[in-house]
Design a protein around this motif. Structure first.
Motif, PDB file in Angstrom:
ATOM      1  N   ALA A   1       0.822  -1.115  -0.199  1.00 53.41           N
ATOM      2  CA  ALA A   1       0.050   0.081  -0.018  1.00 53.41           C
ATOM      3  C   ALA A   1       0.975   1.226  -0.012  1.00 53.41           C
ATOM      4  O   ALA A   1       2.203   1.203   0.114  1.00 53.41           O
ATOM      5  CB  ALA A   1      -0.774  -0.093   1.123  1.00 53.41           C
ATOM      6  N   LEU A   2       0.317   2.305  -0.304  1.00 57.67           N
ATOM      7  CA  LEU A   2       0.839   3.755  -0.228  1.00 57.67           C
ATOM      8  C   LEU A   2       2.252   3.835  -1.255  1.00 57.67           C
ATOM      9  O   LEU A   2       3.113   3.905  -0.749  1.00 57.67           O
ATOM     10  CB  LEU A   2       1.437   3.965   1.051  1.00 57.67           C
ATOM     11  CG  LEU A   2       0.201   4.207   2.162  1.00 57.67           C
ATOM     12  CD1 LEU A   2       0.783   4.408   3.447  1.00 57.67           C
ATOM     13  CD2 LEU A   2      -0.717   5.199   1.770  1.00 57.67           C
ATOM     14  N   GLN A   3       1.980   3.148  -2.514  1.00 56.51           N
ATOM     15  CA  GLN A   3       2.861   3.028  -3.356  1.00 56.51           C
ATOM     16  C   GLN A   3       4.158   2.133  -2.961  1.00 56.51           C
ATOM     17  O   GLN A   3       5.166   2.232  -3.235  1.00 56.51           O
ATOM     18  CB  GLN A   3       3.476   4.153  -4.004  1.00 56.51           C
ATOM     19  CG  GLN A   3       2.231   5.061  -4.559  1.00 56.51           C
ATOM     20  CD  GLN A   3       2.399   6.547  -4.814  1.00 56.51           C
ATOM     21  OE1 GLN A   3       3.539   7.131  -4.596  1.00 56.51           O
ATOM     22  NE2 GLN A   3       1.723   7.073  -5.605  1.00 56.51           N
ATOM     23  N   GLY A   4       3.908   1.075  -2.160  1.00 56.66           N
ATOM     24  CA  GLY A   4       4.893   0.217  -1.881  1.00 56.66           C
ATOM     25  C   GLY A   4       5.643   0.315  -0.776  1.00 56.66           C
ATOM     26  O   GLY A   4       6.160  -0.424  -0.294  1.00 56.66           O
ATOM     27  N   ALA A   5       5.184   1.418   0.051  1.00 57.36           N
ATOM     28  CA  ALA A   5       6.004   1.849   1.145  1.00 57.36           C
ATOM     29  C   ALA A   5       5.572   1.015   2.518  1.00 57.36           C
ATOM     30  O   ALA A   5       6.174   0.956   3.371  1.00 57.36           O
ATOM     31  CB  ALA A   5       5.586   3.531   1.465  1.00 57.36           C
ATOM     32  N   VAL A   6       4.274   0.594   2.401  1.00 61.60           N
ATOM     33  CA  VAL A   6       3.745  -0.365   3.713  1.00 61.60           C
ATOM     34  C   VAL A   6       3.608  -1.728   2.944  1.00 61.60           C
ATOM     35  O   VAL A   6       2.711  -1.782   1.901  1.00 61.60           O
ATOM     36  CB  VAL A   6       2.729   0.368   4.172  1.00 61.60           C
ATOM     37  CG1 VAL A   6       1.947  -0.378   5.127  1.00 61.60           C
ATOM     38  CG2 VAL A   6       2.960   1.726   4.494  1.00 61.60           C
ATOM     39  N   THR A   7       4.078  -2.649   3.856  1.00 62.41           N
ATOM     40  CA  THR A   7       3.290  -4.137   3.529  1.00 62.41           C
ATOM     41  C   THR A   7       2.325  -4.504   4.503  1.00 62.41           C
ATOM     42  O   THR A   7       2.742  -4.520   5.889  1.00 62.41           O
ATOM     43  CB  THR A   7       4.472  -5.162   3.309  1.00 62.41           C
ATOM     44  OG1 THR A   7       5.096  -4.705   2.242  1.00 62.41           O
ATOM     45  CG2 THR A   7       3.900  -6.394   3.114  1.00 62.41           C
ATOM     46  N   MET A   8       1.177  -5.131   4.263  1.00 63.79           N
ATOM     47  CA  MET A   8       0.284  -5.374   5.300  1.00 63.79           C
ATOM     48  C   MET A   8       0.091  -6.868   4.898  1.00 63.79           C
ATOM     49  O   MET A   8       0.066  -7.226   3.780  1.00 63.79           O
ATOM     50  CB  MET A   8      -1.143  -4.793   4.908  1.00 63.79           C
ATOM     51  CG  MET A   8      -1.214  -3.287   5.386  1.00 63.79           C
ATOM     52  SD  MET A   8      -2.646  -2.258   5.165  1.00 63.79           S
ATOM     53  CE  MET A   8      -2.452  -2.083   3.498  1.00 63.79           C
ATOM     54  N   TRP A   9      -0.352  -7.635   6.061  1.00 63.79           N
ATOM     55  CA  TRP A   9      -0.165  -8.927   5.977  1.00 63.79           C
ATOM     56  C   TRP A   9      -1.524  -9.436   6.658  1.00 63.79           C
ATOM     57  O   TRP A   9      -1.817  -8.888   7.657  1.00 63.79           O
ATOM     58  CB  TRP A   9       0.956  -9.765   6.252  1.00 63.79           C
ATOM     59  CG  TRP A   9       1.433  -9.759   7.560  1.00 63.79           C
ATOM     60  CD1 TRP A   9       2.056  -8.850   8.307  1.00 63.79           C
ATOM     61  CD2 TRP A   9       0.881 -10.642   8.669  1.00 63.79           C
ATOM     62  NE1 TRP A   9       2.237  -9.060   9.789  1.00 63.79           N
ATOM     63  CE2 TRP A   9       1.493 -10.405   9.992  1.00 63.79           C
ATOM     64  CE3 TRP A   9       0.104 -11.757   8.840  1.00 63.79           C
ATOM     65  CZ2 TRP A   9       1.348 -10.914  11.166  1.00 63.79           C
ATOM     66  CZ3 TRP A   9       0.121 -12.499   9.930  1.00 63.79           C
ATOM     67  CH2 TRP A   9       0.678 -12.130  11.168  1.00 63.79           C
ATOM     68  N   ALA A  10      -2.106 -10.595   6.229  1.00 62.02           N
ATOM     69  CA  ALA A  10      -3.231 -11.117   7.074  1.00 62.02           C
ATOM     70  C   ALA A  10      -3.265 -12.625   6.583  1.00 62.02           C
ATOM     71  O   ALA A  10      -2.888 -13.020   5.880  1.00 62.02           O
ATOM     72  CB  ALA A  10      -4.366 -10.356   6.731  1.00 62.02           C
ATOM     73  N   ARG A  11      -3.728 -13.248   7.948  1.00 65.96           N
ATOM     74  CA  ARG A  11      -4.246 -14.655   7.858  1.00 65.96           C
ATOM     75  C   ARG A  11      -5.560 -14.801   7.591  1.00 65.96           C
ATOM     76  O   ARG A  11      -6.284 -14.200   8.769  1.00 65.96           O
ATOM     77  CB  ARG A  11      -3.339 -15.298   8.937  1.00 65.96           C
ATOM     78  CG  ARG A  11      -3.530 -16.991   8.522  1.00 65.96           C
ATOM     79  CD  ARG A  11      -2.743 -17.759   9.651  1.00 65.96           C
ATOM     80  NE  ARG A  11      -3.550 -18.954   9.972  1.00 65.96           N
ATOM     81  CZ  ARG A  11      -3.638 -19.589  11.083  1.00 65.96           C
ATOM     82  NH1 ARG A  11      -3.256 -19.117  12.111  1.00 65.96           N
ATOM     83  NH2 ARG A  11      -4.306 -20.758  11.310  1.00 65.96           N
ATOM     84  N   ILE A  12      -6.284 -15.373   6.857  1.00 68.85           N
ATOM     85  CA  ILE A  12      -7.764 -15.361   6.853  1.00 68.85           C
ATOM     86  C   ILE A  12      -8.153 -16.718   6.406  1.00 68.85           C
ATOM     87  O   ILE A  12      -7.480 -17.582   5.936  1.00 68.85           O
ATOM     88  CB  ILE A  12      -8.322 -14.464   5.672  1.00 68.85           C
ATOM     89  CG1 ILE A  12      -7.964 -14.800   4.336  1.00 68.85           C
ATOM     90  CG2 ILE A  12      -7.938 -12.849   5.931  1.00 68.85           C
ATOM     91  CD1 ILE A  12      -8.561 -14.018   3.290  1.00 68.85           C
TER      92      ILE A  12
END
Length: 162
Positions: free
Chosen positions: A65-76
């Motif tokens: 996100a934010l043009q690659g500045a942030v990586t978010m992860w989730a387990r669903i």
């Protein structure tokens, strides 16, 4: 369309497209989780960790996100499908991650033997302190881009010239 979440000020993004392909081909693309980084916007990783006791899928995903500045992860958990009135629904349940919440619901409906209606309703809430209006716009944009990506993937796969 924006789908309000009670009186919270948040909304889920819901987008629908018509895919010129049989439901089986659309379903195969939606359920090809490990291939998402190949065609889904912002996906960096996506892995099936296994099956759940209830018959669903345990999924790990990373998105930028934010043009690659942030990586978010989730387990669903993608729950096993519910079929009602000819509509297949695949709903997710947030298990863990570096986000506050992630919900996604895919709906597939056969229009005829060569056409499928595909919908995605999504809500991603990062732990970052962002304005609700920005999050709501991102969720709406995310749902639109995801259904468009699936449609393109499935329709191009059918074109022998591609």
């Amino acid at each position: 369309m924006a789908v309000p979440i009670g009186n919270t000020g948040f909304s889920r993004g819901r987008s629908t497209v018509v895919v010129k392909a049989p439901l089986e081909r659309v379903r195969a693309a939606v359920l090809s989780f490990e291939r998402y980084p190949e065609f889904m916007p912002h996906y960096k990783k996506c892995r099936v960790l296994g099956r759940t006791p209830s018959g669903g899928w345990d999924i790990y995903m990373e998105v930028s996100a934010l043009q690659g500045a942030v990586t978010m992860w989730a387990r669903i958990e993608i729950q096993k499908p519910v079929v009602e009135d000819g509509v297949e629904t695949y709903a997710s349940r947030f298990v863990s991650g570096n986000v506050q919440d992630l919900q996604a619901t895919w709906r597939l409906e056969k229009i005829d033997t060569q056409t499928t209606r595909l919908s995605l309703e999504v809500f991603l809430r990062p732990k970052l302190p962002l304005p609700k209006s920005l999050l709501n716009a991102e969720n709406l944009d995310g749902s639109a881009r995801a259904v468009a990506a699936v449609r393109t993937r499935v329709e191009q796969a059918q074109d022998p010239n591609r």
